[in-house]
Write an enzyme that holds these catalytic residues in place. Structure first.
Site, PDB file in Angstrom:
ATOM      1  N   TYR A 126       0.821  -1.210   0.000  1.00 49.55           N
ATOM      2  CA  TYR A 126       0.000   0.000   0.000  1.00 49.55           C
ATOM      3  C   TYR A 126       0.857   1.264   0.000  1.00 49.55           C
ATOM      4  O   TYR A 126       0.359   2.356   0.250  1.00 49.55           O
ATOM      5  CB  TYR A 126      -0.933   0.003   1.219  1.00 49.55           C
ATOM      6  N   LYS A 173       3.831 -14.683   5.665  1.00 49.60           N
ATOM      7  CA  LYS A 173       4.191 -15.652   4.628  1.00 49.60           C
ATOM      8  C   LYS A 173       5.712 -15.644   4.498  1.00 49.60           C
ATOM      9  O   LYS A 173       6.284 -15.536   3.402  1.00 49.60           O
ATOM     10  CB  LYS A 173       3.504 -15.264   3.297  1.00 49.60           C
ATOM     11  N   ASP A 206      -1.958 -18.514   4.742  1.00 53.87           N
ATOM     12  CA  ASP A 206      -2.917 -19.426   4.101  1.00 53.87           C
ATOM     13  C   ASP A 206      -3.487 -20.418   5.115  1.00 53.87           C
ATOM     14  O   ASP A 206      -4.690 -20.693   5.141  1.00 53.87           O
ATOM     15  CB  ASP A 206      -2.293 -20.144   2.894  1.00 53.87           C
ATOM     16  N   ASP A 230      -5.893  -6.608   5.385  1.00 54.52           N
ATOM     17  CA  ASP A 230      -7.048  -6.137   4.631  1.00 54.52           C
ATOM     18  C   ASP A 230      -7.987  -7.308   4.334  1.00 54.52           C
ATOM     19  O   ASP A 230      -9.205  -7.223   4.511  1.00 54.52           O
ATOM     20  CB  ASP A 230      -6.532  -5.503   3.319  1.00 54.52           C
TER      21      ASP A 230
END
Lengths: 338, 116
Positions: A126, A173, A206, A230
């Site tokens: 972002y 991740k 995940d 988000d």
């Protein structure tokens, strides 16, 4: 009456103004003394001021240090930048606090969900650093910094400790993005060492998604980089009843803006049929931030009672009440209890 | 029978590409850099962690790290050789930089994001 608070109200666009009026009606009836200062934000400002976020609005928020915001529209793909992201950047509102708590009267397939999400709000993908690096390749820089990661972790642990939360997990991740997510995770672990009384750990994003839909009750607090935050905060909102009941706070060191996380639903604008609950529960968060616990509790109790009765609820929860009728029913319920 | 990859490759369009500027990533501990015009390029804005810190107001509370993106736009028609000259001049002025990203317009449209 106690202290008078001055709050900047940003009604936003689309259904925002009618929602914010309903919310103001309820908050004003709760006994809290608030002087509201209305300011403009969003696409509607463009014609008038040539910007989504006029200077006057920025100055008002800077002065009051607290704001309640209705929904604004973010153009997709092209056009102007998001007013929300601009606000976060201007005031360095680095912590997006998104509780996902079951509302007792809304039937969900879960017994208990009470997850507090802390989304880093200023970095990651972002940072608005995107380039077409050739005519067929686009690139977005994922920017993760040590101080940016450290302070969101510090914020989360402090909030958790102050509110009696027991467990915080870092979502990442780092098995694939070893530098960026690795740095985020390292900062989290460094902060966690200072809070031995709070259980801490980490989970790959995940797997976290899968665990959230299988067994959400296992989670207490989550700390997430911007992009995962988000997505997962909306996932959590979906678990507890959808965006119509999801509050949010954007908090910096010197300013806090409370807002609904749903869109402005322009096709419903003026129909007075949308559910104002998301802005209302954001307002309740704001009252707690202002240490107005009694008013916050009063509104929460009245809102739950109105939802339980189902006589004056909006169409999305099976009723026929207008936005105003729902708000008025909450006000009446507060007076009943008084 | 064409594969999906073949079909995708066949959609490539010819686009007019024009060099219009450079994003320079500068590392400094001395706060927001200041630049004079360098060769054919003039600094348009500087951002830190994606937030514009120059020109205009910057909150004293804003978290800044030691890595600034400095956008230089061309003041005339430029070629790749002008970028080399620019980088050489910037380095000689003592600026330490981590990367340079050329900015191109594609069919007249910017192929780069604006600053927040």
């Amino acid at each position: 009456m106690g202290t008078q608070h001055v709050v900047t109200m940003l009604p936003g666009e689309g259904t925002g103004p009618e929602i914010c009026e309903a919310v103001r009606l309820v908050i004003d009836a709760s006994g809290v003394d608030i002087k509201w200062e209305y300011e403009e934000i969003g696409l509607d400002c463009l014609d008038k001021h040539g910007t989504l976020l006029p200077d006057k609005t920025v100055q008002a928020i800077a002065r009051n240090k607290i704001a309640l915001k209705g929904p604004t529209t973010t153009p997709v793909g092209t056009g102007h930048k998001s007013a929300n992201v601009t606000l976060r950047k201007v005031f360095d509102l680095y912590a997006n606090v998104r509780p996902a708590k079951l509302i007792p009267v809304l039937k969900r397939p879960w017994d208990k969900i009470d997850i507090l999400n802390f989304r880093e709000n200023t970095e990651d993908c972002y940072a608005a650093i995107e380039h077409m690096v050739s005519d067929e390749v686009a690139q977005c820089l994922k920017v993760i910094t040590w101080p940016g990661s450290y302070r969101i972790a510090e914020f989360a642990f402090k909030w958790a400790k102050a509110n009696g939360r027991k467990k915080i997990y870092c979502v990442h991740k780092a098995n694939i993005m070893k530098m960026t997510d690795g740095l985020f995770l390292d900062a989290f672990r460094e902060v966690a060492k200072k809070y031995p009384d709070i259980e801490s750990g980490d989970i790959i994003v995940d797997n976290c998604c899968m665990q959230l839909v299988r067994n959400p009750a296992q989670f207490d607090c989550l700390v997430l980089p911007n992009l995962y935050g988000d997505i997962l905060t909306d996932l959590c909102a979906g678990l507890v009843g959808g965006l119509g009941f999801a509050p949010g706070a954007n908090v910096g060191d010197n300013c806090a803006i409370f807002e609904a996380v749903h869109g402005s639903a322009p096709k419903y604008a003026g129909l007075k049929k949308v559910n104002p609950s998301a802005v209302l529960v954001s307002g309740i968060m704001m009252l707690r931030w202002m240490k107005e616990e009694a008013a916050a509790d009063r509104i929460t109790k009245a809102m739950f009672a109105v939802l339980e009765e189902r006589k004056h609820v909006t169409y999305d929860v099976g009723g026929t009440a207008t936005t105003d009728e729902y708000a008025q029913a909450i006000v009446d319920k507060m007076h009943e209890k008084a | 029978m064409p594969t999906c990859t073949d079909i995708a490759k066949a959609t490539k369009k010819k686009r007019e590409i024009k060099l219009v500027g450079i994003d320079m990533y500068i590392i400094t501990e001395k706060g927001i850099p200041k630049f004079d015009e360098i060769g054919a390029f003039k600094c348009e804005f500087i951002s830190n962690r994606g937030t514009k810190v120059w020109p205009g107001f910057v909150s004293p509370d804003l978290l800044q790290v030691n890595w600034y993106r400095c956008r230089f736009m061309a003041t005339k028609n430029v070629q790749d050789a002008d970028v080399n000259t620019f980088l050489d001049a910037l380095t000689k002025k003592g600026w330490w930089w981590s990367a340079a990203q050329k900015l191109w317009n594609y069919d007249g449209e910017p192929g780069f994001s604006k600053a927040y």
